[in-house]
Design a protein around this motif. Structure first.
Motif, PDB file in Angstrom:
ATOM      1  N   TYR A   1     -12.316  -8.112 -21.302  1.00 42.27           N
ATOM      2  CA  TYR A   1     -11.999  -6.885 -22.034  1.00 42.27           C
ATOM      3  C   TYR A   1     -10.603  -6.968 -22.653  1.00 42.27           C
ATOM      4  O   TYR A   1     -10.400  -6.599 -23.817  1.00 42.27           O
TER       5      TYR A   1
ATOM      6  N   THR B   1     -27.511  -1.866 -16.545  1.00 39.30           N
ATOM      7  CA  THR B   1     -26.612  -2.522 -17.493  1.00 39.30           C
ATOM      8  C   THR B   1     -26.586  -1.729 -18.791  1.00 39.30           C
ATOM      9  O   THR B   1     -27.628  -1.356 -19.320  1.00 39.30           O
TER      10      THR B   1
ATOM     11  N   LEU C   1     -21.230 -11.110 -19.245  1.00 38.27           N
ATOM     12  CA  LEU C   1     -21.071  -9.984 -18.337  1.00 38.27           C
ATOM     13  C   LEU C   1     -21.920 -10.171 -17.085  1.00 38.27           C
ATOM     14  O   LEU C   1     -23.005 -10.754 -17.143  1.00 38.27           O
TER      15      LEU C   1
ATOM     16  N   PHE D   1     -14.622   0.285 -22.358  1.00 40.06           N
ATOM     17  CA  PHE D   1     -15.744  -0.570 -21.995  1.00 40.06           C
ATOM     18  C   PHE D   1     -16.350  -0.037 -20.689  1.00 40.06           C
ATOM     19  O   PHE D   1     -15.624   0.181 -19.721  1.00 40.06           O
TER      20      PHE D   1
ATOM     21  N   GLY E   1     -24.026  -2.703 -21.344  1.00 39.43           N
ATOM     22  CA  GLY E   1     -23.327  -3.497 -22.338  1.00 39.43           C
ATOM     23  C   GLY E   1     -23.818  -4.925 -22.364  1.00 39.43           C
ATOM     24  O   GLY E   1     -24.366  -5.427 -21.378  1.00 39.43           O
ATOM     25  N   GLY E   2     -23.619  -5.596 -23.514  1.00 40.53           N
ATOM     26  CA  GLY E   2     -24.065  -6.968 -23.663  1.00 40.53           C
ATOM     27  C   GLY E   2     -25.544  -7.095 -23.951  1.00 40.53           C
ATOM     28  O   GLY E   2     -26.075  -8.203 -24.033  1.00 40.53           O
TER      29      GLY E   2
ATOM     30  N   ASN F   1     -19.839  -1.902 -27.193  1.00 40.39           N
ATOM     31  CA  ASN F   1     -20.889  -2.687 -26.552  1.00 40.39           C
ATOM     32  C   ASN F   1     -20.722  -4.126 -27.033  1.00 40.39           C
ATOM     33  O   ASN F   1     -21.043  -4.455 -28.175  1.00 40.39           O
TER      34      ASN F   1
ATOM     35  N   SER G   1     -19.743  -1.461 -19.062  1.00 40.70           N
ATOM     36  CA  SER G   1     -20.870  -2.340 -19.367  1.00 40.70           C
ATOM     37  C   SER G   1     -21.960  -2.345 -18.313  1.00 40.70           C
ATOM     38  O   SER G   1     -23.075  -2.789 -18.586  1.00 40.70           O
TER      39      SER G   1
END
Length: 403
Positions: free
Chosen positions: A210, A154, A148, A191, A156-157, A142, A193
């Motif tokens: 990435y 969502t 992003l 990943f 990730g981030g 993450n 995300s």
């Protein structure tokens, strides 16, 4: 809608003994779509299908010749894939894996396990020693970044239960390197995300980020990276806006500068929705129409217990109307003309709604509403047995025939 679908509905409607209600999956369409997707993939790039989108075994079998493998997130999904193929590559993900799942994944020879936490990593090490088996893992990360794309879902981030926080990478790598048994091997990073991103250019930029991050960690921690899994998240539009432009995305990817940097590293994608959404149809018969407080309602045989996606995502499910000539009663057939209508289901709750304020030039009891884009996250996320109504039938278009 294609001719095969309309022909199938006409044939099935003529044979019905109860109000029509069925899912129809166009396997021919899925195969043609995925074949075309694979033709534009850059070299050293591989396509997996995330079966959470639709784990129907007929769909898994239809995809088997065209994709590299499958992504699963449970024992049930893993066994569904293995029932179709004992050898096909499998990626095993999910944030809450139990020991029994991890052990089964190792015994079933999954290709890679996506590690979501330091604790999960330590448990995998114990199981690898118990079974005396080598286990290849990808660390799901993450990222701590604001770069992003933003979507409805969502992972990730942002603060999230998914993946290791980027600050935990050094600790996770140290745990693996310090293990004297060396049965668990870090083969790359994973990943995923976001979900349902419709912006191809932003997605290409995200993949480049990435790659940049993975190569940075490779140098920093002296890793032998073999795989970078960029996840899925390619979007399907449920309104008039365009869906994800795969051609644009792969063209941008092909023309980017990442290939000179990731020589020898395989790039994985694991979409679900984008592969199957457009090739599933939920067709259900109107069993009543009524006017209430200046609004019009069409009540169908079915509803959100069969197709929960529009209620879950808060959108109107796109549809087309099939006009049926079947009317078994002697009294006049109820109908409306040139109105806006709310399409609702048979459940005893006002939340059982599939489309609000749909304009129709003509609608009658006995007509069939064909909800498009119902191939992903429609049947399998639904509360099938609420109120005990019968399930829909399932049909498949294969070789131009409905089966």
């Amino acid at each position: 809608m294609n001719d095969s679908l309309l022909s199938a509905i006409e044939t099935l409607n003529n044979k019905k003994t109860a109000p029509f209600c069925a899912y129809i999956y166009d396997l021919d369409g899925i195969q043609a779509h995925v074949r075309q997707m694979c033709q534009t993939l850059p070299k050293q790039t591989y396509l997996f299908y995330a079966i959470k989108a639709n784990p129907d075994q007929r769909i898994i079998k239809a995809l088997l010749p065209f994709i590299h493998g499958f992504e699963v997130a449970s024992i049930g999904e893993l066994l569904s894939v293995r029932a179709v193929s004992k050898q096909v590559p499998i990626l095993f993900g999910g944030p809450g894996k139990k020991d029994v799942e991890l052990e089964l994944a190792i015994r079933q020879k999954v290709s890679y396990i996506h590690v979501e936490s330091v604790l999960e990593l330590q448990r995998i090490q114990i199981l690898a020693q118990k079974l005396n088996e080598k286990v290849n893992i990808l660390l799901r990360i993450n990222l701590r970044t604001n770069a992003l794309p933003k979507t409805k879902i969502t992972m990730g981030g942002i603060p999230s239960p998914f993946g290791l926080d980027e600050s935990d990478i050094q600790r996770a790598i140290a745990i693996v390197k310090e293990d004297p048994h060396h049965l668990v091997q870090i083969k790359g990073f994973h990943f995923h995300s976001l979900s349902n991103n419709v912006h191809a250019a932003m997605h290409a930029e995200m993949v480049q980020l990435y790659v940049q991050k993975a190569l940075e960690w490779q140098r920093l921690y002296n890793l032998d990276l073999q795989v970078l899994n960029a996840g899925g998240g390619f979007g399907v539009s449920y309104n008039k806006a365009p869906s994800f432009d795969w051609q644009q995305f792969t063209s941008l990817l092909q023309g980017s500068n990442i290939w000179q940097d990731i020589k020898g590293i395989q790039l994985f994608f694991e979409p679900g929705r984008y592969l199957v959404a457009d090739y599933g149809f939920y067709a259900t018969e109107i069993i009543d129409i009524k006017k209430s407080h200046q609004q019009h309602f069409a009540i169908v045989r079915g509803g959100t217990h069969h197709n929960r996606l529009p209620s879950s995502w808060g959108h109107n499910q796109p549809f087309q109307l099939y006009t049926s000539d079947t009317w078994p009663y002697t009294f006049q057939r109820p109908n409306f003309q040139n109105i806006k209508v709310n399409i609702v289901g048979e459940l005893c709750t006002p939340k059982d709604r599939l489309h609000t304020d749909a304009y129709v030039s003509a609608i009658s009891v006995g007509d069939i509403i064909i909800f498009e884009k119902s191939g992903a996250y429609c049947w399998t996320i639904s509360h099938h047995d609420f109120l005990g109504h019968p399930h829909p039938a399932f049909y498949y278009i294969e070789g131009g025939q409905v089966r």
